[in-house]
Design an enzyme around this catalytic site. Structure first.
Site, PDB file in Angstrom:
ATOM      1  CB  SER A 275      -0.946  -0.073   1.206  1.00 54.91           C
ATOM      2  OG  SER A 275      -1.968   0.879   1.108  1.00 54.91           O
TER       3      SER A 275
ATOM      4  CG  ASP B 199      -6.407  -3.556  -3.553  1.00 53.99           C
ATOM      5  OD1 ASP B 199      -7.068  -2.497  -3.432  1.00 53.99           O
ATOM      6  OD2 ASP B 199      -5.200  -3.645  -3.226  1.00 53.99           O
TER       7      ASP B 199
ATOM      8  CG  HIS C  27      -5.515  -2.592   0.220  1.00 52.63           C
ATOM      9  ND1 HIS C  27      -4.709  -2.304  -0.868  1.00 52.63           N
ATOM     10  CD2 HIS C  27      -5.028  -1.842   1.256  1.00 52.63           C
ATOM     11  CE1 HIS C  27      -3.793  -1.417  -0.509  1.00 52.63           C
ATOM     12  NE2 HIS C  27      -3.962  -1.124   0.772  1.00 52.63           N
TER      13      HIS C  27
ATOM     14  CG  ASP D  75      -7.806 -11.161   1.117  1.00 52.78           C
ATOM     15  OD1 ASP D  75      -8.109 -11.310   2.305  1.00 52.78           O
ATOM     16  OD2 ASP D  75      -8.629 -11.256   0.171  1.00 52.78           O
TER      17      ASP D  75
END
Ligand code: CA
Length: 311
Positions: free
Chosen positions: A110, A255, A277, A279
């Site tokens: 991220s 996601d 996101h 997972d």
């Protein structure tokens, strides 16, 4: 008779142990990269909560079991990429000093994928490879929406900023960190405009087209990315409905927080795993789809990929 039995037993033990060693030599060292692996968390992330709950859930252990040397870093939960990047750089310098290895393999999830790019941009001599997992290199639609709907200096922005910084501070406290928090700076770093400005200063690895791949290598640093486009992946995971809600802000595949094309950096390993996101870092508590590649397997395979390249 006894001598013959001892001889046969000895031969059996010899072949068993050497085959076990051969098997282990491959299996126990498949992630033994030349340079340490450094994991970098996303926005509102942490290294460990209460010293127990890992952000990269079970992933450092899975890599270590295969021979990797792994470091998990921690930066401000919510802050500008440049601020988080400088904090990460200081930790990379420490890791290089501790291990005696001249470089590291950076993997960021991220917002962490932007932080690792920052480090590689300002100190490429310390970086063997940069890998982003579910990172918004060309912005996140949700950040654009939030930024557009909270005008500068308004009451709502103050409220948003207060809660965002409170969240970051609380996570920081329970994870044993006191890094400065700035929710608005974090939000602005993740908008389309914010990432465009960041990309202009730190362009390495970023695709020139809207949904293509970026250069696989820039200035001796390898660039990779992967991401998911799954949303509701495990009926037992209470975080899945939240991903379902945030995914409504996106027009294309995503996601839950990052669009498929925005996640592209360098060599795109794959951009449509059945993972949301959370997972991607094996959350929550390993509750991911049981029908697709496990997140831990993806990290182990990638470490093996880096190892095979001599990184
Ligand atoms: Ca999950």
């Amino acid at each position: 008779m006894l001598r013959r039995f001892s001889l046969v037993l000895g031969l059996v033990v010899f072949f068993w142990s050497s085959s076990a060693q051969a098997w282990c030599w491959w299996n126990c060292n498949s992630a033994r990269t030349k340079y340490p692996i450094v994991l970098a968390h996303g926005a509102a992330g942490f290294d460990e909560l209460f010293g127990v709950i890992e952000y990269f859930y079970g992933i450092p252990g899975a890599l270590q079991d295969k021979g990797a040397t792994v470091f998990v870093t921690e930066v401000s939960q919510l802050n500008a990429t440049e601020v988080r990047g400088e904090q990460l750089l200081a930790q990379v310098e420490t890791i290089v000093a501790i291990t005696g290895k001249p470089k590291v393999n950076l993997i960021g999830h991220s917002h962490g994928g932007l932080d690792v790019r920052y480090v590689a941009s300002v100190r490429p001599d310390l970086v063997a490879s940069v890998t982003s997992v579910g990172s918004p290199h060309k912005g996140a639609d949700l950040a654009d929406f939030l930024a557009a709907n909270f005008e500068d200096g308004s009451f709502t922005q103050s409220v948003l900023s207060f809660f965002a910084e409170l969240l970051g501070t609380v996570i920081g406290i329970v994870s044993g960190s006191s890094n400065p928090q700035d929710g608005i700076a974090a939000l602005e770093s993740l908008t389309t405009a914010g990432t465009a400005a960041f990309n202009a200063t730190h362009p390495a690895g970023v695709p020139s087209s809207s949904c293509g791949e970026g250069p696989a290598s820039v200035g001796g640093v390898r660039y990779y990315s992967w991401s998911g486009t799954g949303i509701l992946t495990n009926v037992f995971d209470i975080s899945d409905p939240a991903m379902g809600l945030t995914s409504l802000f996106y027009s294309g595949p995503n996601d839950g927080l990052v669009g498929r094309c925005s996640s592209h950096l360098g060599d795109v390993i794959r951009d449509d795993y059945f993972q949301n996101h959370l997972d991607e870092v094996n959350q929550a508590f390993g509750l991911v789809s049981i029908f697709t590649s496990n997140p831990k397997t993806l990290f182990k395979n990638h470490a093996n990929r880096l190892k095979n390249l001599g990184l």
